[in-house]
Design a protein around this motif. Structure first.
Motif, PDB file in Angstrom:
ATOM      1  N   UNK A  25       0.829  -1.198   0.000  1.00  0.00           N
ATOM      2  CA  UNK A  25       0.000   0.000   0.000  1.00  0.00           C
ATOM      3  C   UNK A  25       0.868   1.255   0.000  1.00  0.00           C
ATOM      4  N   UNK A  26       1.933   1.245   0.817  1.00  0.00           N
ATOM      5  CA  UNK A  26       2.823   2.407   0.892  1.00  0.00           C
ATOM      6  C   UNK A  26       3.460   2.685  -0.462  1.00  0.00           C
ATOM      7  N   UNK A  57      -9.955   0.315  -0.786  1.00  0.00           N
ATOM      8  CA  UNK A  57      -9.907   1.691  -0.283  1.00  0.00           C
ATOM      9  C   UNK A  57      -8.725   2.464  -0.854  1.00  0.00           C
ATOM     10  N   UNK A  58      -7.661   1.768  -1.280  1.00  0.00           N
ATOM     11  CA  UNK A  58      -6.513   2.465  -1.850  1.00  0.00           C
ATOM     12  C   UNK A  58      -6.914   3.157  -3.155  1.00  0.00           C
ATOM     13  N   UNK A  59      -7.841   2.554  -3.896  1.00  0.00           N
ATOM     14  CA  UNK A  59      -8.327   3.191  -5.123  1.00  0.00           C
ATOM     15  C   UNK A  59      -9.128   4.447  -4.799  1.00  0.00           C
ATOM     16  N   UNK A  60      -9.946   4.356  -3.741  1.00  0.00           N
ATOM     17  CA  UNK A  60     -10.751   5.504  -3.336  1.00  0.00           C
ATOM     18  C   UNK A  60      -9.863   6.644  -2.858  1.00  0.00           C
ATOM     19  N   UNK A  61      -8.800   6.307  -2.138  1.00  0.00           N
ATOM     20  CA  UNK A  61      -7.874   7.336  -1.653  1.00  0.00           C
ATOM     21  C   UNK A  61      -7.191   8.030  -2.824  1.00  0.00           C
ATOM     22  N   UNK A  62      -6.787   7.240  -3.827  1.00  0.00           N
ATOM     23  CA  UNK A  62      -6.160   7.823  -5.017  1.00  0.00           C
ATOM     24  C   UNK A  62      -7.147   8.716  -5.765  1.00  0.00           C
ATOM     25  N   UNK A  71      -5.006  -1.337 -10.454  1.00  0.00           N
ATOM     26  CA  UNK A  71      -4.025  -2.310  -9.979  1.00  0.00           C
ATOM     27  C   UNK A  71      -4.174  -3.559 -10.831  1.00  0.00           C
ATOM     28  N   UNK A  72      -3.082  -3.972 -11.480  1.00  0.00           N
ATOM     29  CA  UNK A  72      -3.156  -5.087 -12.422  1.00  0.00           C
ATOM     30  C   UNK A  72      -2.094  -6.143 -12.151  1.00  0.00           C
ATOM     31  N   UNK A  73      -2.530  -7.399 -12.230  1.00  0.00           N
ATOM     32  CA  UNK A  73      -1.591  -8.506 -12.133  1.00  0.00           C
ATOM     33  C   UNK A  73      -0.743  -8.603 -13.391  1.00  0.00           C
ATOM     34  N   UNK A  74       0.548  -8.881 -13.203  1.00  0.00           N
ATOM     35  CA  UNK A  74       1.400  -9.243 -14.336  1.00  0.00           C
ATOM     36  C   UNK A  74       1.209 -10.736 -14.565  1.00  0.00           C
ATOM     37  N   UNK A  75       0.663 -11.136 -15.694  1.00  0.00           N
ATOM     38  CA  UNK A  75       0.381 -12.559 -15.919  1.00  0.00           C
ATOM     39  C   UNK A  75       1.653 -13.355 -16.192  1.00  0.00           C
ATOM     40  N   UNK A  76       1.620 -14.638 -15.846  1.00  0.00           N
ATOM     41  CA  UNK A  76       2.778 -15.504 -16.082  1.00  0.00           C
ATOM     42  C   UNK A  76       3.120 -15.592 -17.562  1.00  0.00           C
ATOM     43  N   UNK A  77       2.110 -15.377 -18.405  1.00  0.00           N
ATOM     44  CA  UNK A  77       2.313 -15.514 -19.856  1.00  0.00           C
ATOM     45  C   UNK A  77       3.326 -14.520 -20.423  1.00  0.00           C
ATOM     46  N   UNK A  78       3.638 -13.446 -19.664  1.00  0.00           N
ATOM     47  CA  UNK A  78       4.607 -12.483 -20.189  1.00  0.00           C
ATOM     48  C   UNK A  78       5.992 -13.107 -20.318  1.00  0.00           C
ATOM     49  N   UNK A  79       6.214 -14.229 -19.617  1.00  0.00           N
ATOM     50  CA  UNK A  79       7.501 -14.918 -19.692  1.00  0.00           C
ATOM     51  C   UNK A  79       7.556 -15.884 -20.872  1.00  0.00           C
ATOM     52  N   UNK A  94      -7.027  -6.278 -10.155  1.00  0.00           N
ATOM     53  CA  UNK A  94      -7.321  -6.976  -8.918  1.00  0.00           C
ATOM     54  C   UNK A  94      -8.826  -6.992  -8.704  1.00  0.00           C
ATOM     55  N   UNK A  95      -9.337  -8.143  -8.348  1.00  0.00           N
ATOM     56  CA  UNK A  95     -10.768  -8.277  -8.085  1.00  0.00           C
ATOM     57  C   UNK A  95     -11.110  -7.636  -6.744  1.00  0.00           C
ATOM     58  N   UNK A  96     -12.400  -7.408  -6.525  1.00  0.00           N
ATOM     59  CA  UNK A  96     -12.869  -6.827  -5.278  1.00  0.00           C
ATOM     60  C   UNK A  96     -13.659  -7.881  -4.516  1.00  0.00           C
ATOM     61  N   UNK A  97     -13.254  -8.126  -3.290  1.00  0.00           N
ATOM     62  CA  UNK A  97     -13.881  -9.131  -2.441  1.00  0.00           C
ATOM     63  C   UNK A  97     -14.679  -8.458  -1.337  1.00  0.00           C
ATOM     64  N   UNK A  98     -15.938  -8.866  -1.179  1.00  0.00           N
ATOM     65  CA  UNK A  98     -16.771  -8.345  -0.101  1.00  0.00           C
ATOM     66  C   UNK A  98     -17.184  -9.501   0.799  1.00  0.00           C
ATOM     67  N   UNK A  99     -16.890  -9.375   2.084  1.00  0.00           N
ATOM     68  CA  UNK A  99     -17.238 -10.409   3.052  1.00  0.00           C
ATOM     69  C   UNK A  99     -17.976  -9.780   4.233  1.00  0.00           C
ATOM     70  N   UNK A 100     -18.599 -10.631   5.019  1.00  0.00           N
ATOM     71  CA  UNK A 100     -19.212 -10.165   6.273  1.00  0.00           C
ATOM     72  C   UNK A 100     -18.824 -11.126   7.379  1.00  0.00           C
ATOM     73  N   UNK A 101     -18.818 -10.601   8.576  1.00  0.00           N
ATOM     74  CA  UNK A 101     -18.415 -11.375   9.750  1.00  0.00           C
ATOM     75  C   UNK A 101     -19.594 -11.465  10.705  1.00  0.00           C
TER      76      UNK A 101
END
Length: 205
Positions: A25-26, A57-62, A71-79, A94-101
């Motif tokens: 995050x930093x 929340x990092x997207x919202x802060x930006x 935010x994007x994954x570098x796929x293994x296929x680039x190799x 990056x996907x967004x995950x919503x959970x409840x406790x």
């Protein structure tokens, strides 16, 4: 470092994370501030791995700082030079995950509420046609009931099987033996092999 993209993605700046450590995050916020200082309004951060518990929340802060962050994954296929030449390399956000406790004194359960793929248009048609519910994008999920900001400890898990193609969305209950403040880390592995995590905080009386 940064480089300016030309052509179709002109106007976006790119920060590429190290290959031997997760993007934090930093690090992301440092990139956002540098982008802001250069009057750039759009930033893509590419990474092989991501800090545990990194949340949307990092997207919202930006966004509040005037920067459209992806935010994007570098796929293994680039190799794989053959995949690159064939145009088979796709960068997924990056996907967004919503959970409840749910908590009953010292006993808790986790429920998967939603799982959002930001760019479903990139999902192959033959895969998309089989998706009936958001959790169909998930192969496996697990819980670390006492995450200590270090290694993820897989203390409960469930996965999809041929006999049980519908994923279970509620965990087994977990009971804490001691009162105190705890952090729970939920990890999802999706059908593309990417992992998404969410960090939850709770207090046990």
């Amino acid at each position: 470092g940064y480089r300016h993209l030309h052509g179709q993605k002109a106007g976006r700046w790119v920060h590429v994370g190290a290959s031997d450590s997760p993007v934090t995050r930093a690090e992301i916020m440092d990139a956002v501030r540098e982008c802001q200082a250069n009057r750039c309004t759009a930033l893509d951060v590419l990474g092989w791995e991501w800090e545990m518990g990194l949340h949307d929340t990092v997207r919202e802060e930006a966004k509040r700082m005037g920067v459209d962050l992806r935010l994007l994954y570098i796929p293994r296929e680039v190799m794989d030079s053959r995949a690159v030449k064939a145009g088979d390399v796709r960068f997924y956000e990056l996907a967004y995950l919503k959970t409840s406790l749910q908590q009953d004194r010292r006993t808790v359960t986790i429920k998967l509420e939603d799982f959002i793929i930001p760019n479903p248009d990139l999902v192959p048609d033959e895969v998309r046609s089989k998706i009936k519910r958001p959790t169909d994008y998930i192969d496996f999920w697990a819980v670390d009931w006492n995450y200590r900001q270090d290694t993820f400890h897989n203390e409960w898990q469930t996965w999809r099987t041929r006999k049980s193609p519908v994923l279970r969305v509620v965990s087994d209950p977990h009971t804490y033996s001691e009162p105190g403040a705890y952090r729970i880390l939920v990890k999802v592995i999706d059908i593309f092999g990417n992992d998404t995590t969410q960090l939850l905080a709770m207090t046990v009386p």
